[in-house]
Motif scaffolding. Structure first.
Motif, PDB file in Angstrom:
ATOM      1  N   LEU A 118       2.613   5.394   3.623  1.00 36.39           N
ATOM      2  CA  LEU A 118       3.320   4.879   4.794  1.00 36.39           C
ATOM      3  C   LEU A 118       2.424   4.903   6.033  1.00 36.39           C
ATOM      4  O   LEU A 118       2.375   3.934   6.794  1.00 36.39           O
ATOM      5  CB  LEU A 118       4.589   5.692   5.065  1.00 36.39           C
ATOM      6  N   LYS A 119       1.728   6.022   6.255  1.00 32.87           N
ATOM      7  CA  LYS A 119       0.833   6.135   7.410  1.00 32.87           C
ATOM      8  C   LYS A 119      -0.246   5.064   7.381  1.00 32.87           C
ATOM      9  O   LYS A 119      -0.548   4.439   8.393  1.00 32.87           O
ATOM     10  CB  LYS A 119       0.149   7.507   7.420  1.00 32.87           C
ATOM     11  N   SER A 120      -0.831   4.870   6.223  1.00 28.68           N
ATOM     12  CA  SER A 120      -1.931   3.918   6.085  1.00 28.68           C
ATOM     13  C   SER A 120      -1.458   2.484   6.305  1.00 28.68           C
ATOM     14  O   SER A 120      -2.102   1.703   7.009  1.00 28.68           O
ATOM     15  CB  SER A 120      -2.558   4.057   4.701  1.00 28.68           C
ATOM     16  N   SER A 134      -1.351  -4.604  11.591  1.00 28.25           N
ATOM     17  CA  SER A 134      -0.556  -5.335  12.576  1.00 28.25           C
ATOM     18  C   SER A 134       0.291  -6.405  11.885  1.00 28.25           C
ATOM     19  O   SER A 134      -0.070  -6.912  10.826  1.00 28.25           O
ATOM     20  CB  SER A 134      -1.469  -5.986  13.615  1.00 28.25           C
ATOM     21  N   GLY A 135       1.411  -6.728  12.512  1.00 25.25           N
ATOM     22  CA  GLY A 135       2.279  -7.782  11.989  1.00 25.25           C
ATOM     23  C   GLY A 135       3.375  -7.299  11.066  1.00 25.25           C
ATOM     24  O   GLY A 135       4.104  -8.095  10.495  1.00 25.25           O
ATOM     25  N   ILE A 136       3.508  -5.981  10.904  1.00 25.70           N
ATOM     26  CA  ILE A 136       4.523  -5.440   9.990  1.00 25.70           C
ATOM     27  C   ILE A 136       5.813  -5.184  10.760  1.00 25.70           C
ATOM     28  O   ILE A 136       5.808  -4.537  11.799  1.00 25.70           O
ATOM     29  CB  ILE A 136       4.023  -4.153   9.315  1.00 25.70           C
ATOM     30  N   VAL A 186       7.572  -1.871  -0.257  1.00 31.00           N
ATOM     31  CA  VAL A 186       8.045  -3.178   0.190  1.00 31.00           C
ATOM     32  C   VAL A 186       7.717  -3.316   1.673  1.00 31.00           C
ATOM     33  O   VAL A 186       8.082  -2.457   2.475  1.00 31.00           O
ATOM     34  CB  VAL A 186       9.561  -3.352  -0.037  1.00 31.00           C
ATOM     35  N   VAL A 187       7.009  -4.386   2.015  1.00 33.32           N
ATOM     36  CA  VAL A 187       6.608  -4.647   3.398  1.00 33.32           C
ATOM     37  C   VAL A 187       7.143  -6.014   3.797  1.00 33.32           C
ATOM     38  O   VAL A 187       6.972  -6.993   3.069  1.00 33.32           O
ATOM     39  CB  VAL A 187       5.064  -4.621   3.538  1.00 33.32           C
ATOM     40  N   VAL A 188       7.788  -6.070   4.963  1.00 35.10           N
ATOM     41  CA  VAL A 188       8.281  -7.326   5.510  1.00 35.10           C
ATOM     42  C   VAL A 188       7.564  -7.570   6.827  1.00 35.10           C
ATOM     43  O   VAL A 188       7.507  -6.683   7.683  1.00 35.10           O
ATOM     44  CB  VAL A 188       9.808  -7.283   5.742  1.00 35.10           C
ATOM     45  N   GLY A 189       6.994  -8.756   6.961  1.00 36.78           N
ATOM     46  CA  GLY A 189       6.309  -9.095   8.202  1.00 36.78           C
ATOM     47  C   GLY A 189       5.290 -10.188   8.004  1.00 36.78           C
ATOM     48  O   GLY A 189       5.221 -10.832   6.969  1.00 36.78           O
ATOM     49  N   VAL A 204      -3.276  -9.440   0.356  1.00 38.67           N
ATOM     50  CA  VAL A 204      -4.550  -8.905  -0.122  1.00 38.67           C
ATOM     51  C   VAL A 204      -5.030  -7.769   0.782  1.00 38.67           C
ATOM     52  O   VAL A 204      -5.511  -6.743   0.303  1.00 38.67           O
ATOM     53  CB  VAL A 204      -5.611 -10.035  -0.213  1.00 38.67           C
ATOM     54  N   SER A 205      -4.874  -7.932   2.105  1.00 36.36           N
ATOM     55  CA  SER A 205      -5.281  -6.858   3.017  1.00 36.36           C
ATOM     56  C   SER A 205      -4.403  -5.629   2.844  1.00 36.36           C
ATOM     57  O   SER A 205      -4.858  -4.492   3.007  1.00 36.36           O
ATOM     58  CB  SER A 205      -5.255  -7.333   4.463  1.00 36.36           C
ATOM     59  N   LEU A 206      -3.152  -5.847   2.482  1.00 35.98           N
ATOM     60  CA  LEU A 206      -2.236  -4.736   2.217  1.00 35.98           C
ATOM     61  C   LEU A 206      -2.688  -3.961   0.983  1.00 35.98           C
ATOM     62  O   LEU A 206      -2.731  -2.723   0.996  1.00 35.98           O
ATOM     63  CB  LEU A 206      -0.823  -5.294   2.027  1.00 35.98           C
ATOM     64  N   VAL A 207      -3.057  -4.670  -0.079  1.00 35.54           N
ATOM     65  CA  VAL A 207      -3.542  -4.031  -1.302  1.00 35.54           C
ATOM     66  C   VAL A 207      -4.841  -3.281  -1.020  1.00 35.54           C
ATOM     67  O   VAL A 207      -5.021  -2.132  -1.455  1.00 35.54           O
ATOM     68  CB  VAL A 207      -3.750  -5.071  -2.430  1.00 35.54           C
TER      69      VAL A 207
END
Length: 116
Positions: free
Chosen positions: A21-23, A28-30, A43-46, A51-54
């Protein structure tokens, strides 16, 4: 583009969950992040690149696989259930007309109180 991204992440403890969660929240944009430790899903919404999330999760030493990418789910509209309130004379109901009011909570379309 606003989207919902679901990842499968190897998480075994509350500490793993907190670190993920911290990482992830540093990107930005989340708008919204949720982690299910039992299912090992993130699960991320935004407006964020999957790919940058992975890459962000894998930088922590965790394995991350993209499960789905798509539009965010729309919340179900609130349901307005009428509350029936009857007014009139307690003994002579056949003499006085009965008034029925249906209360509608704020999120409904018309809002306020409707008297029929």
């Amino acid at each position: 583009m606003h989207q919902r991204i679901e990842l499968k992440v190897n998480m075994y403890s509350g500490k793993c969950r907190r670190n993920v969660l911290k990482s992830v929240t540093k990107l930005s944009g989340i708008d919204q992040v949720s982690v299910d430790l039992e299912k090992e899903t993130l699960v991320v919404v935004g407006n964020v690149d999957p790919v940058s999330l992975v890459k962000r999760v894998e930088k922590m030493g965790k394995r991350a696989d993209i499960v789905s990418v798509g539009p965010p789910k729309k919340p179900d509209p609130p349901k307005c259930e009428p509350i029936k309130i009857a007014y009139g004379h307690p003994v002579c109901t056949n003499v006085y007309p009965t008034l029925v009011a249906y209360e509608q909570p704020y999120p409904c379309e018309s809002g306020g109180c409707v008297i029929v």
